[in-house]
Design an enzyme around this catalytic site. Sequence first.
Site, PDB file in Angstrom:
ATOM      1  CG  LEU A   1      -2.023   1.042   1.259  1.00  0.00           C
ATOM      2  CD1 LEU A   1      -3.001   0.813   0.105  1.00  0.00           C
ATOM      3  CD2 LEU A   1      -2.770   1.008   2.585  1.00  0.00           C
ATOM      4  CG  ASP A   2       1.905   2.759  -3.848  1.00  0.00           C
ATOM      5  OD1 ASP A   2       2.822   1.925  -3.810  1.00  0.00           O
ATOM      6  OD2 ASP A   2       1.132   2.894  -4.817  1.00  0.00           O
ATOM      7  NE  ARG A   3       6.945   8.900   2.299  1.00  0.00           N
ATOM      8  CZ  ARG A   3       7.989   9.690   2.086  1.00  0.00           C
ATOM      9  NH1 ARG A   3       8.730   9.513   0.998  1.00  0.00           N
ATOM     10  NH2 ARG A   3       8.305  10.629   2.957  1.00  0.00           N
TER      11      ARG A   3
END
Length: 217
Positions: free
Chosen positions: A78-80
């Site tokens: 889950l991207d930054r």
Amino acid sequence: MRQFIISENTMQKTSFRNHQVKRFSSQRSTRRKPENQPTRVILFNKPYDVLPQFTDEAGRKTLKEFIPVQGVYAAGRLDRDSEGLLVLTNNGALQARLTQPGKRTGKIYYVQVEGIPTQDALEALRNGVTLNDGPTLPAGAELVDEPAWLWPRNPPIRERKSIPTSWLKITLYEGRNRQVRRMTAHVGFPTLRLIRYAMGDYSLDNLANGEWREATE
């Protein structure tokens, strides 16, 4: 559109806030669950600007500032710059079931986009669009109201006063790199905010942003 039934019995209701955990074991752990060790499943509501990993040489915020549990790893990324549900476990088979493309596990996202998507744009998302890494699978896509459970993002998104925003509920059955963002941009409505709400049978289920809780497999 595939329907998801999230069972309240799937998850225990004890939640934890642990924003300043200062110690975490540096001992290397295998992703395979050791024999006789019970399966652990951690559900975490990841804040914006937090990496989905426990270490970072650049000193950015990581999971170790929130989750004092050893030997668990994120199932997928889950991207930054994305928020919401991150499932962590010590069970490799569960990780595979949640993330491998052949399993077609559904993942539900609430997405704030710039502009108000047309029916043609929604149909394109539902039927699949062709990205630079190939066509996407058909997806669920519908225009929805802003979620009542939504928490404020820090920092807030950058909005242009002359352009309205709207919310989509998107369900994917695959997990490519930054796929939701690329799909909405492809149909002309860039993503401003992205929140994963559910992954398979697991959901946020009122879990506050920055908190975690244990769940059953």
